[in-house]
Structure formats: structure tokens, C-alpha cells
Design a protein around this motif. Structure first.
Motif, PDB file in Angstrom:
ATOM      1  N   SER A   1       0.710  -1.168   0.023  1.00  0.00           N
ATOM      2  CA  SER A   1       0.047   0.081  -0.113  1.00  0.00           C
ATOM      3  C   SER A   1       1.005   1.073   0.027  1.00  0.00           C
ATOM      4  O   SER A   1       0.688   2.341  -0.662  1.00  0.00           O
TER       5      SER A   1
ATOM      6  N   ASN B   1       0.955   3.989  -3.051  1.00  0.00           N
ATOM      7  CA  ASN B   1       0.841   5.407  -2.807  1.00  0.00           C
ATOM      8  C   ASN B   1       1.870   6.240  -3.501  1.00  0.00           C
ATOM      9  O   ASN B   1       1.300   7.357  -3.842  1.00  0.00           O
TER      10      ASN B   1
ATOM     11  N   GLU C   1       1.608   8.983  -6.353  1.00  0.00           N
ATOM     12  CA  GLU C   1       1.703  10.523  -6.370  1.00  0.00           C
ATOM     13  C   GLU C   1       2.880  10.690  -7.082  1.00  0.00           C
ATOM     14  O   GLU C   1       3.230  12.157  -7.474  1.00  0.00           O
TER      15      GLU C   1
ATOM     16  N   LEU D   1      -1.212  -2.193  -6.004  1.00  0.00           N
ATOM     17  CA  LEU D   1      -2.442  -2.299  -5.283  1.00  0.00           C
ATOM     18  C   LEU D   1      -3.344  -3.410  -5.307  1.00  0.00           C
ATOM     19  O   LEU D   1      -4.119  -3.885  -4.488  1.00  0.00           O
TER      20      LEU D   1
ATOM     21  N   SER E   1      -6.899   3.628  -1.922  1.00  0.00           N
ATOM     22  CA  SER E   1      -5.903   3.899  -2.638  1.00  0.00           C
ATOM     23  C   SER E   1      -5.996   3.410  -4.200  1.00  0.00           C
ATOM     24  O   SER E   1      -5.603   4.179  -5.275  1.00  0.00           O
TER      25      SER E   1
ATOM     26  N   ASN F   1     -10.942   9.081   4.197  1.00  0.00           N
ATOM     27  CA  ASN F   1     -10.343   9.408   2.635  1.00  0.00           C
ATOM     28  C   ASN F   1     -11.280   9.159   1.487  1.00  0.00           C
ATOM     29  O   ASN F   1     -11.208   9.504   0.511  1.00  0.00           O
TER      30      ASN F   1
END
Length: 379
Positions: A258, A262, A266, A277, A293, A323
Motif C-alpha cells: 500500500s 501510494n 503520487e 495495489l 488507494s 479518505n
């Protein structure tokens, strides 16, 4: 004329073979050899001690205790036997008081057997009595490497207590002492990094994690913390490199994929993030953060339908995952699906009122909704 050698007796041959197998790491063969030795010399203290130690290593503590008691009866002045027996009864079968009495009596009779203070320190440390443990280890630290390693553990334990109490400077000092006493132990340096992170000093944390990895290049906690701290300071290439190393070395480490996904997301590497993921949600389908995510990675890659499906899966796993509410609300507002966005934001507001109000007020993703005076319940 050549001298004649005296052949070893049978039990000695088996004993020597067992010691040799131990050095090779073949514990089963070592055990078998010691058992053969015992069969030929059932009252020989060397054999009883060797097999007792092997039973202790195998966590067969009841058998170890019986063998070591017999060894001590046969050789009552054996320091090695007293040390092993005190460890077994004091650390593994709940006989802490008896273990202390055994040590006290032996040291009183044999004051030169100061190395047994190491065992006393181990017992105190098991009780959580760091002060007495340190005094015991310190009394023989100049002569005994095991005592120095014990001192490292006392400072490590003290550092953990101080860190949890928020006494960061003292915790750092304790962890440094632990690392100094045991130059092969990486955990105190990892803990230093955690404390530096709590103090808002991520670059010092990175230095500590890197030093820990010099001692143990495969320490998974050091790798995870280093990767996530690189992410925190915006060094995405190093974060990716470190977390990829972690996943390769320790694929089952919780949160590793994870975290890697992420960072990749990004960094704009959405396909790579999605691949990582997808592996994570296959391994842990109840991981709401990983689903969230993954959904965001799909959204950013231009696959809104698949992204929405993943975000909804995240909420099915954890109905309070903030989130996910946020990302879905942003998606719905971008598609002018304001009624669905309002439903989500009301649910988010019920459990996270301040956070929901803040992101609605500040996030440009909701600017059009604010212009249309939508979601008035958020102020």
C-alpha cells in the motif's frame, strides 16, 4: 617409537559429534547424537548438560529441567549447569524465586563465578526491573560480552518507556547507549528514527534508519520506516526504491505494498501503482485503505468507473473511512452528481464533522458546489 593414542569412549564420540552438528546448525542430528551419548552414559554430567541445553533450545523446557537437575546433582560445582538451569526455571517454567535462590547459593559458595550475574540480570529484565538488571549486568560488563549485550537491552527497554512517555531527548540518549553496547543490534537505531520523526525531524530520522540498515540490511521495519519517511519529505525515487526492496525481501510485511502504491501514484506512475495495489487487495481484501488507494489510482489514470467501484468496496469494508468519502465526493462533484455527493458528505460529517467541514471549505474540488450553495449543512 610413536606414542599410542587413547581412543575416545563411545559416549564421548557421540558427544563430540553432537557438538559438531550444533555448529553446523543441524539440530536434529545433534539431538540424536546427544541421546546416543546419554544411552551409553546416563549419569555423565557433560552429556546431561549438552542434551539439557538442546532441549532448552527446542523449547522442551520440562525435559530440559529434569536433565539439568540431574547434571547439577552429578556435578554441583558446574557454573555452566547452574546458568542453564537458572535460565530454564527462571525464564521458562515460572520458577523465578527458585532461580534467584539457586544463583545466590552458588555465588556465595563460588564468589569467582561472577559471570552468573548475567543470568541474574536476564531474570530482572524479564521482570521489567531495569534498574536491578542494569546493576547486575554492569557488575561484570568489563569481563563478559553477554553482560554488555544485556546492558544494551536495559537501555533499549528504558528508551521505549521514555519514548512512550513523550520524553524524546532522554529516549534518544537511551537508544544511543543501547546501540553503543551492542554494535550489531539495529532496533535501537530504528527506534531513534521513530523518535526523530515524532519530533518533526524527518531528515535525522532518515539518517537513523540508514544507519540501522548498515547493521541489518534486511530489517523490514527500518526499510518500511525509511521508505515512508522518504515519501514524507518528497523524495519519491528513494521512497520507491526502498519500498520495492522491502516488498522483494519481505512480501508479507503489512502495509508495504500500500505504501509503495501510494508513492507510485503520487509520482504519476498510475499503472505501476494499480498493479501493486491489486496485489495488496488480493492478499488482504478487508484492507479499506488499499481499496481506497486503488480507487484513487484508477481515477487518476482516467478510469473513473473502476475507481468508483474500488472506492465503494473500501466503504463496504470500512463504512467510516474518511479518505474514501472524500475521494468519492470529489468524483461525484466533478460529474455534477451532487445529490450522491451530499449523501456521502453527510455520512462523513456524522463521524468526522470538523474534518469534513474543513475540506469542503478549503478544497478547490468543491468550489463549484460552493458557488451553487450546495451542502449548506457544512456551513
Amino acid at each position: 617409537m610413536a606414542s599410542n593414542l587413547i581412543p575416545l569412549s563411545g559416549w564421548r564420540l557421540h558427544l563430540r559429534r553432537g557438538v559438531r552438528e550444533l555448529k553446523r546448525g543441524d539440530y536434529q542430528r545433534a539431538s540424536d547424537a546427544f541421546e546416543r551419548a546419554l544411552g551409553e552414559a546416563p549419569d555423565e554430567p557433560e552429556v546431561l548438560l549438552a542434551l539439557g541445553r538442546e532441549r532448552m533450545r527446542a523449547q522442551r523446557y520440562g525435559e530440559a529441567e529434569q536433565l539439568l537437575r540431574r547434571a547439577l546433582d552429578a556435578s554441583p560445582d558446574s557454573v555452566a549447569t547452574v546458568a542453564a538451569l537458572a535460565r530454564v526455571i527462571g525464564l521458562h517454567i515460572g520458577g523465578r524465586d527458585e532461580a534467584f535462590r539457586l544463583l545466590d547459593a552458588f555465588i556465595e559458595k563460588h564468589p569467582e563465578a561472577r559471570a552468573l550475574e548475567v543470568i541474574r540480570g536476564e531474570l530482572y529484565l524479564e521482570d521489567g526491573d531495569v534498574t536491578r538488571a542494569r546493576a547486575a549486568f554492569d557488575s561484570v560488563a568489563e569481563e563478559e560480552q553477554a553482560a554488555r549485550l544485556g546492558l544494551a537491552r536495559t537501555y533499549g527497554s528504558e528508551g521505549l518507556e521514555l519514548a512512550e512517555a513523550g520524553q524524546h531527548e532522554r529516549a534518544l540518549f537511551a537508544f544511543k547507549r543501547a546501540a553503543d553496547y551492542d554494535e550489531a543490534w539495529s532496533s535501537p537505531l530504528v527506534n531513534q528514527g521513530v523518535v526523530f520523526g515524532r519530533m518533526g525531524l524527518p531528515h535525522k530520522a532518515i539518517d537513523a534508519y540508514r544507519e540501522a540498515l548498515l547493521r541489518d540490511p534486511e530489517n523490514p521495519v527500518a526499510l518500511f520506516n525509511l521508505g515512508t519517511t522518504y515519501h514524507e519529505v518528497g523524495d519519491y525515487p528513494m521512497a520507491v526504491e526502498t519500498l520495492e526492496t522491502l516488498v522483494a525481501l519481505c512480501p508479507e510485511f503489512a502495509g508495504a505494498r500500500s505504501a509503495l502504491g501510494n508513492v507510485l501514484g503520487e509520482s504519476g506512475r498510475f499503472d505501476a501503482a494499480i498493479a501493486v495495489l491489486l496485489e495488496q487487495v488480493e492478499i488482504t481484501p478487508d484492507d479499506a485503505a488499499a481499496w481506497s488507494s486503488l480507487g484513487l489510482a484508477y481515477l487518476c489514470s482516467g478510469a473513473p468507473d473502476r475507481g468508483e467501484d474500488c472506492l465503494r468496496e473500501a466503504l463496504a469494508v470500512d463504512s467510516g473511512h474518511f479518505n474514501t468519502y472524500y475521494n468519492l465526493a470529489v468524483l461525484y462533484c466533478s460529474q455534477e452528481r451532487y445529490d450522491e455527493a451530499e449523501t456521502l458528505l453527510r455520512r462523513a460529517h456524522a463521524t468526522h464533522p470538523e474534518q469534513t467541514a474543513r475540506i469542503f471549505a478549503d478544497d478547490p474540488s468543491f468550489s463549484r458546489a460552493r458557488e451553487l450553495s450546495r451542502f449548506s449543512f457544512l456551513g
